[in-house]
Scaffold this active site. Structure first.
Site, PDB file in Angstrom:
ATOM      1  N   LYS A   1     208.846  48.221  32.088  1.00 28.04           N
ATOM      2  CA  LYS A   1     208.346  49.507  32.579  1.00 28.04           C
ATOM      3  C   LYS A   1     206.819  49.516  32.572  1.00 28.04           C
ATOM      4  CE  LYS A   1     212.489  51.877  31.058  1.00 28.04           C
ATOM      5  NZ  LYS A   1     213.182  52.629  30.021  1.00 28.04           N
TER       6      LYS A   1
ATOM      7  N   ASP B   1     212.105  60.908  32.604  1.00 29.60           N
ATOM      8  CA  ASP B   1     213.431  60.268  32.527  1.00 29.60           C
ATOM      9  C   ASP B   1     214.536  61.245  32.953  1.00 29.60           C
ATOM     10  OD1 ASP B   1     213.739  57.613  31.938  1.00 29.60           O
ATOM     11  OD2 ASP B   1     213.676  57.861  29.757  1.00 29.60           O
TER      12      ASP B   1
ATOM     13  N   GLN C   1     212.236  55.509  24.494  1.00 25.13           N
ATOM     14  CA  GLN C   1     213.213  54.448  24.755  1.00 25.13           C
ATOM     15  C   GLN C   1     214.424  54.625  23.835  1.00 25.13           C
ATOM     16  OE1 GLN C   1     212.959  52.089  27.253  1.00 25.13           O
ATOM     17  NE2 GLN C   1     215.065  51.640  26.699  1.00 25.13           N
TER      18      GLN C   1
END
Ligand code: NAP
Length: 285
Positions: free
Chosen positions: A54, A121, A98
């Site tokens: 990412k 997200d 994460q």
């Protein structure tokens, strides 16, 4: 019939290129560079790889990324404190935690602590709920990537039968809600679904996100269906495959995504897209 292969890698590259241009325009007009903060708690090897990918993708398009590494022993309060700081930081437009998190940290408390305007997200309860009303601020990246792939292929889902195999909170359920918003007729299947084929054979569009290699066989697919394989599975021989028997199903479907090179590259592309979108909104505000 031999299916058209939907090239997710090419579509993702196009989206990444578009984000690069949006960023250059924003920098020229407003002096603003989008910023993404990534919180990584612990040393999980797979998580480290995902985070590295990412961050590399951010660098390639010109997003400034900030990696916040916390030890596996970090308390929930420590994680929430870092999120408070990032919520208040005007240079940060996206915050990503994460997953998975260590046991002592409640994932829901953490996700709900992120300012939903920075929840690139799309996992915050506000964004999840918004999928029902059509008011989500950021759709979650993987289903959003599938939606963009369908758009790119000029497939209008309105009125079509869509079957989603897999009902997870991050892929299956949001995918189904997003397709319902576009007036598809949606059916969601999961592990306890009896006679999966009874449903999958009805699908004009079949989206599979179960994490089971070879789950979808040719006899389970309607001739001419569009098949989107979200699954990513590593076989004992090291090969990466999806959930669909690609060879067999591609003889029956009209279009199909490969694994790798289908939905996978779209997920990161949509994370970049959401982050740039967030920065543009902050400029406009
Ligand atoms: P997950 O949380 O494990 O959920 C899997 C879902 O599939 C569950 O709803 C489960 O049903 C259902 N399922 C499992 N076995 C099934 C079966 N035999 N028949 C019907 N349904 C079945 O997984 P996930 O996070 O959604 O991920 C799914 C797959 O997509 C994995 O391979 C993952 O690696 C991949 N993935 C790819 C991307 C990408 O960027 N391409 C992103 C995320 C995930 P129950 O609800 O009844 O347990």
């Amino acid at each position: 019939m031999t299916a058209h292969i939907i090239d997710g890698k090419a579509v993702a590259a196009k989206i990444r290129g578009e984000q690069k241009e949006r960023i250059l325009r924003m920098q020229a007009a407003h002096g603003v560079t989008p910023g993404l903060a990534v919180i990584l708690v612990g040393e999980d090897p797979a998580s480290q790889v995902y985070v590295r990918n990412k961050i590399t993708a951010c660098r390639e398009v010109g997003i400034r990324s900030e990696l916040i590494k916390l030890p596996a022993t970090a308390s929930q309060a420590e994680v929430l404190k870092r999120i408070d700081e990032l919520n208040a930081d005007k240079g940060i437009h996206g915050i990503l935690v994460q997953l998975p998190l260590p046991k002592q940290v409640d994932v829901h408390a953490v996700l709900e602590h992120i300012d939903f305007h920075k929840d690139v997200d799309g996992f915050h309860l506000y964004n999840v709920g918004g999928l029902i009303t059509g008011h989500t601020v950021f759709p979650p990246c993987t289903p959003y990537g599938v939606q963009k792939l369908l758009e790119h292929e000029k497939i209008n889902v309105e009125g079509l039968n869509v079957v989603v195999v897999g009902a997870s909170n991050i892929v299956g359920k949001p995918m189904a809600l997003m397709l319902m918003q576009q007036d598809a007729t949606v059916c969601i299947c999961h592990k306890k679904t009896r006679d999966l084929a009874q449903f999958t054979t009805l699908a004009d569009i079949l989206v599979v996100a179960a994490g089971v290699p070879g789950l979808i066989q040719p006899q389970m697919v309607k001739p001419g269906a569009v098949v989107i394989d979200v699954g990513i599975n590593r076989l004992p021989d090291g090969r990466i495959v999806g959930d669909v028997d690609f060879e067999g199903v591609s003889k029956k479907a009209s279009a199909i995504t490969p694994v790798p090179g289908g939905v996978g590259p779209m997920t990161i592309a949509m994370l970049l897209f959401n982050t740039v979108e967030s920065a543009e909104r902050s400029v406009a505000a």
